[in-house]
Design a protein around this motif. Structure first.
Motif, short mmCIF file in Angstrom:
data_model
loop_
_atom_site.label_atom_id
_atom_site.label_comp_id
_atom_site.label_asym_id
_atom_site.label_seq_id
_atom_site.Cartn_x
_atom_site.Cartn_y
_atom_site.Cartn_z
N ASP A 161 9.46 -15.47 19.95
CA ASP A 161 8.41 -15.85 18.99
C ASP A 161 8.94 -15.81 17.55
OD1 ASP A 161 6.59 -16.23 20.96
OD2 ASP A 161 5.45 -14.39 20.62
N ARG A 220 -2.01 -16.42 34.86
CA ARG A 220 -0.54 -16.37 34.84
C ARG A 220 0.05 -15.25 35.70
NH1 ARG A 220 0.32 -16.87 28.36
NH2 ARG A 220 -0.27 -19.06 28.11
N ARG A 266 5.50 -25.63 23.81
CA ARG A 266 6.12 -25.20 25.08
C ARG A 266 7.52 -25.78 25.25
NH1 ARG A 266 3.48 -20.83 25.64
NH2 ARG A 266 1.24 -21.10 25.86
N LYS A 276 6.29 -6.49 24.73
CA LYS A 276 7.64 -7.02 24.96
C LYS A 276 8.54 -6.83 23.73
CE LYS A 276 5.77 -11.03 25.74
NZ LYS A 276 4.34 -11.09 25.81
N ARG A 331 -2.73 -14.71 16.98
CA ARG A 331 -2.16 -15.54 18.05
C ARG A 331 -3.18 -16.61 18.48
NH1 ARG A 331 -0.15 -10.18 18.95
NH2 ARG A 331 1.81 -10.05 20.09
C1 S3P Z 1 1.53 -17.09 23.80
C2 S3P Z 1 2.00 -15.85 23.48
C3 S3P Z 1 2.60 -15.54 22.19
C4 S3P Z 1 3.20 -16.79 21.54
C5 S3P Z 1 2.21 -17.88 21.50
C6 S3P Z 1 1.66 -18.25 22.87
C7 S3P Z 1 0.95 -17.30 25.13
O1 S3P Z 1 3.63 -14.58 22.39
O2 S3P Z 1 4.35 -17.22 22.20
O3 S3P Z 1 1.17 -17.49 20.68
O4 S3P Z 1 0.79 -18.46 25.55
O5 S3P Z 1 0.61 -16.30 25.79
P1 S3P Z 1 3.35 -13.00 22.66
O6 S3P Z 1 3.20 -12.86 24.14
O7 S3P Z 1 4.57 -12.34 22.16
O8 S3P Z 1 2.15 -12.65 21.91
#
Ligand code: S3P
Length: 386
Positions: free
Chosen positions: A37, A132, A60, A18, A119
């Motif tokens: 992020d 998801r 969240r 993304k 992450r």
């Molecule tokens: C998350 C994805 C991460 C970031 C966090 C949680 C998730 O973003 O927001 O670590 O819940 O899948 P990316 O999709 O950019 O890695």
């Protein structure tokens, strides 16, 4: 050259590319990028530290706030975090202003791409992606595979027309398609004069305006029946004016004036026509009385597939039984593909939400407070959402 006529919001699992796609299309076509992020990190520090100290729920909440902010920012590309789809607030805000693109890649590719990052949820990737997937699909206007050349894939995808997000529009009539305020004012004045109420038409109009909503709200809360409302509203009018009169006879006089009114809001029929051209079914849902509605709806009936009048249905909005009856009558289908559109928080939005339907409220100011999934100031915005 412009890539697309609306901002693009990229959704998809970690490692689907993304952020990198947003950077690359911005480099090629210009336009501002918001990376959620990155924005989170800039404001609140490292995401993994935040998860460890405050927990996922707190993350969240802030993530959804950032999405709402980004959706209204006018940025050309919004790169979301993988869990953005877990919240409705941010996703509906994105849907309202953006075209949403779902980025996918085979699980091995995702794993490889995130193997060296820190992450917090990366170890659970396979399970997370699977859980998801229905949400990503629900929100996706386009889906692209990013394992080879994501810019080219995106360019190719955007050449096709986006599919509709909804199959059915349930549309309120009064003050959504018809100018009810005006009709009511004209009718009450004429009735007051013809009936010979011992007060001026202006005074009667003002007094009626001040009491009528309260009586309708009592009906919406189930405290009085529709039959009772017909006279109760004029009992309240009498109290406000400090006079006594035959409320049943006055109801007849008011009704006969009201059914003569034909005030369609500017752009309403063109809007319904445009929705039809998109292949979306349109039904009127109105809290009204049968004889009354049959006449008043005449100017808009040719532009819809049907009308549901509460007195006829047997329940009044926001009663979920009203919405259940409507859904059954139109052939139910997938409720997530039905949008309720109306101006009233207490009947249209509450009823739609309680019935598990998406809702869109027509408001007079863009920042109006509402529980609706979308707030709009005009019909054009509804067409964008659909
Ligand atoms: C998350 C994805 C991460 C970031 C966090 C949680 C998730 O973003 O927001 O670590 O819940 O899948 P990316 O999709 O950019 O890695």
């Amino acid at each position: 050259m412009k890539l697309h006529d609306r901002p693009l919001a990229f959704i998809g699992p970690m490692g689907s590319g993304k952020s990198s796609l947003a950077r690359r299309v911005s480099a090629k076509y210009g336009g501002e990028v918001i990376d959620i992020d990155k924005e989170f990190t800039r404001r609140y520090g490292s995401i993994s530290d935040f998860f460890a100290q405050k927990g996922e729920q707190a993350f969240r909440e802030l993530e959804q706030n950032l999405l709402v902010e980004a959706a209204g920012s006018g940025a050309a590309y919004i790169s979301t975090g993988g869990g953005a789809v877990l919240g409705r607030r941010g996703m509906y805000a994105l849907r309202k202003t953006c075209t949403v693109v779902y980025l996918t890649a085979p699980i091995e590719v995702l794993k490889e791409r995130i193997s060296r990052s820190d992450r917090p949820l990366k170890n659970d990737l396979e399970r997370t992606v699977e859980a998801r997937a229905p949400l990503y699909e629900k929100y996706a206007d386009y889906t692209i595979d990013t394992s080879v050349d994501s810019v080219r894939e995106l360019e190719r995808a955007l050449k096709s027309k986006r599919k509709n997000r909804y199959d059915v529009l349930l549309c309120d009539s009064d003050d959504t398609l018809l100018d009810f305020q005006k009709a009511r004012s004209v009718a009450i004045r004429a009735a007051a004069e013809k009936f010979g109420l011992p007060c001026g038409a202006d005074e009667c109009d003002r007094a009626y305006k001040s009491v009528v909503c309260k009586v309708w709200h009592r009906l919406e809360r189930g405290e009085i029946t529709g039959e009772k409302l017909k006279t109760e509203r004029f009992v309240e009018l009498g109290k406000a004016l400090g006079i006594e009169f035959d409320v049943a006879a006055f109801n007849e006089a008011y009704t006969s004036e009201m059914i003569k009114t034909r005030f369609v809001l500017d752009g309403a029929t063109e809007f319904l026509q445009a929705v039809r051209e998109r292949g979306i079914k349109r039904y009127i849902i109105t809290n009204s009385f049968t004889n009354f509605a049959n006449e008043r709806l005449k100017p808009i009936l040719p532009f819809v597939d049907g009308a549901f009048v509460s007195e006829q249905v047997g329940y009044y909005k926001p009663d979920v039984r009203f919405f259940d009856s409507v859904c059954r009558a139109i052939g139910e289908g997938d409720r997530s593909r039905i949008l309720v559109f109306g101006d009233s928080e207490t009947s249209d939005i509450k009823g739609g939400t309680d019935s598990g339907l998406d809702t869109c409220r027509l408001v007079s100011a863009p920042n109006a407070c509402t529980d609706a999934d979308y707030a709009v100031c005009g019909y054009g915005e509804v067409l964008d959402i659909l």
